[in-house]
Write a protein that holds these residues in place. Structure first.
Motif, short mmCIF file in Angstrom:
data_model
loop_
_atom_site.label_atom_id
_atom_site.label_comp_id
_atom_site.label_asym_id
_atom_site.label_seq_id
_atom_site.Cartn_x
_atom_site.Cartn_y
_atom_site.Cartn_z
N SER A 66 0.84 -1.21 0.00
CA SER A 66 0.00 0.00 0.00
C SER A 66 0.87 1.26 0.00
O SER A 66 0.40 2.34 -0.33
CB SER A 66 -0.99 0.00 1.17
N ASP A 72 0.39 3.47 -4.17
CA ASP A 72 -0.42 2.37 -3.68
C ASP A 72 -0.48 1.27 -4.74
O ASP A 72 -1.00 1.48 -5.83
CB ASP A 72 -1.83 2.85 -3.35
N SER A 74 -1.48 -1.94 -3.77
CA SER A 74 -2.06 -3.03 -2.98
C SER A 74 -2.77 -4.07 -3.85
O SER A 74 -3.36 -3.76 -4.88
CB SER A 74 -3.04 -2.44 -1.95
N ARG B 113 -6.49 1.80 -5.51
CA ARG B 113 -5.12 2.31 -5.57
C ARG B 113 -5.07 3.78 -5.96
O ARG B 113 -4.38 4.58 -5.35
CB ARG B 113 -4.33 1.52 -6.61
#
Lengths: 174, 139
Positions: A66, A72, A74, B113
């Motif tokens: 993350s 990010d 993830s 994201r």
């Protein structure tokens, strides 16, 4: 007949190469084989070969997707595990028959866990003479963009002969 | 005759590109139900609100100014570029790139994201629906 000669030459050539590099010696790093890894990771960046970092590094990195170098990245837990398994099974310390994996692995101290290939001592040593302007130029952007200069990086080969730095050309180490 | 056929084919593919598949329609429906739970007064998703989400500049994690446009550009039918890695991003618009908005898992992953990267939080159901509405309909 020509085919037979060609085949014999190829066999003979590979035998010579084997004896020259030793039975365990392979150049570069093992190429990426996992399509799921490619899909998930290489949609944002170069598909770094798992043999470019030891497993402890992959474990640490995949534990904090993350915040993946400020972005990010993830994944859901199942996909994360799938990719981590691939990385760990093919990590540097498990691919020491490949020259670069062996050297990278040896350059990572026991008590350190770098999460960037660019932070390993072997990598730093190999790139320290490159002027910043060649790295920061827009065609390259950062040292993490292997394929910008290593024209065969996607095959696992980081050979000096295949280096071509944008707006500079070939890189001669000496 | 050939021209008519070609024209019909283009027209059909255009309509199909804008039509979400059943899986994606289900996802949009779920978002709609969720958004109404959060605010019973909302009247469906809105292109203009989606555009604002897509184009608003924010301070990103690295104190850089960032918006969706930073990487995807303002022309969603063209390639974008991840400026950090120099990796080309294929067009977001389904009319230019029919793979887009066909796989719900993929869509959820990227919304999560990218909202976190630009807005430092996940998008609400309404925001997600709005921004999808904008992307798939933008000319």
């Amino acid at each position: 007949m020509k085919k037979v000669i060609l085949a014999s030459l190829l066999i003979a050539g590979s035998l010579v190469a084997d004896s020259y590099f030793g039975s365990s010696g392979k150049r570069g790093v093992a190429p990426v084989t996992d399509e799921f890894y490619k899909k998930e990771c290489a949609s944002c960046h170069f598909a770094y070969q798992p043999g470019l970092l030891p497993s402890k590094s992959w474990e640490k990195m995949m534990g904090n997707l993350s915040n993946h170098f400020g972005t990010d990245a993830s994944l859901d837990p199942v996909d994360n595990k799938t990719i981590l398994n691939y990385l760990v099974e093919n990590s540097a310390e498990k691919s020491t028959q490949y020259k670069r994996s062996k050297k990278i692995n040896e350059s990572v101290p026991r008590n350190e866990t770098p999460i960037a290939i660019t932070e390993t001592k072997y990598f730093i040593k190999k790139h320290r003479e490159i002027p910043l302007r060649l790295i920061e130029q827009k065609e390259v952007a950062s040292l993490a963009n292997c394929i910008a200069c290593h024209t065969t990086a996607d095959t696992g080969s980081y050979s000096e002969r295949a280096i071509k730095i944008p707006n500079y050309g070939k890189w001669e180490d000496d | 005759m050939k021209k008519i056929l070609l024209f019909s084919l283009i027209a059909v593919s255009f309509i199909q590109a804008k039509e979400l598949n059943p899986q994606m329609r289900g996802f949009m429906n779920d978002l709609n139900i969720e958004a109404k739970k959060e605010n019973p007064n909302i009247q469906g998703f809105d292109y203009a609100r989606g555009e604002l989400i897509f184009t608003t500049k924010k301070i990103g994690k690295k104190d850089n100014i960032i918006s969706c446009v930073t990487c995807h550009t303002n022309d969603l039918s063209k390639n974008g570029l991840n400026e950090r890695t120099n990796k080309v991003i294929e067009p977001l618009s389904p009319s230019a790139n029919p793979k887009r908005f066909t796989d719900v898992k993929e869509v959820k992953k990227w919304l999560r994201r990218n909202f976190r990267d630009v807005y430092n939080r996940e998008g609400t159901a309404l925001e997600q629906g709005d921004v999808i509405t904008y992307i798939i309909n933008k000319k």
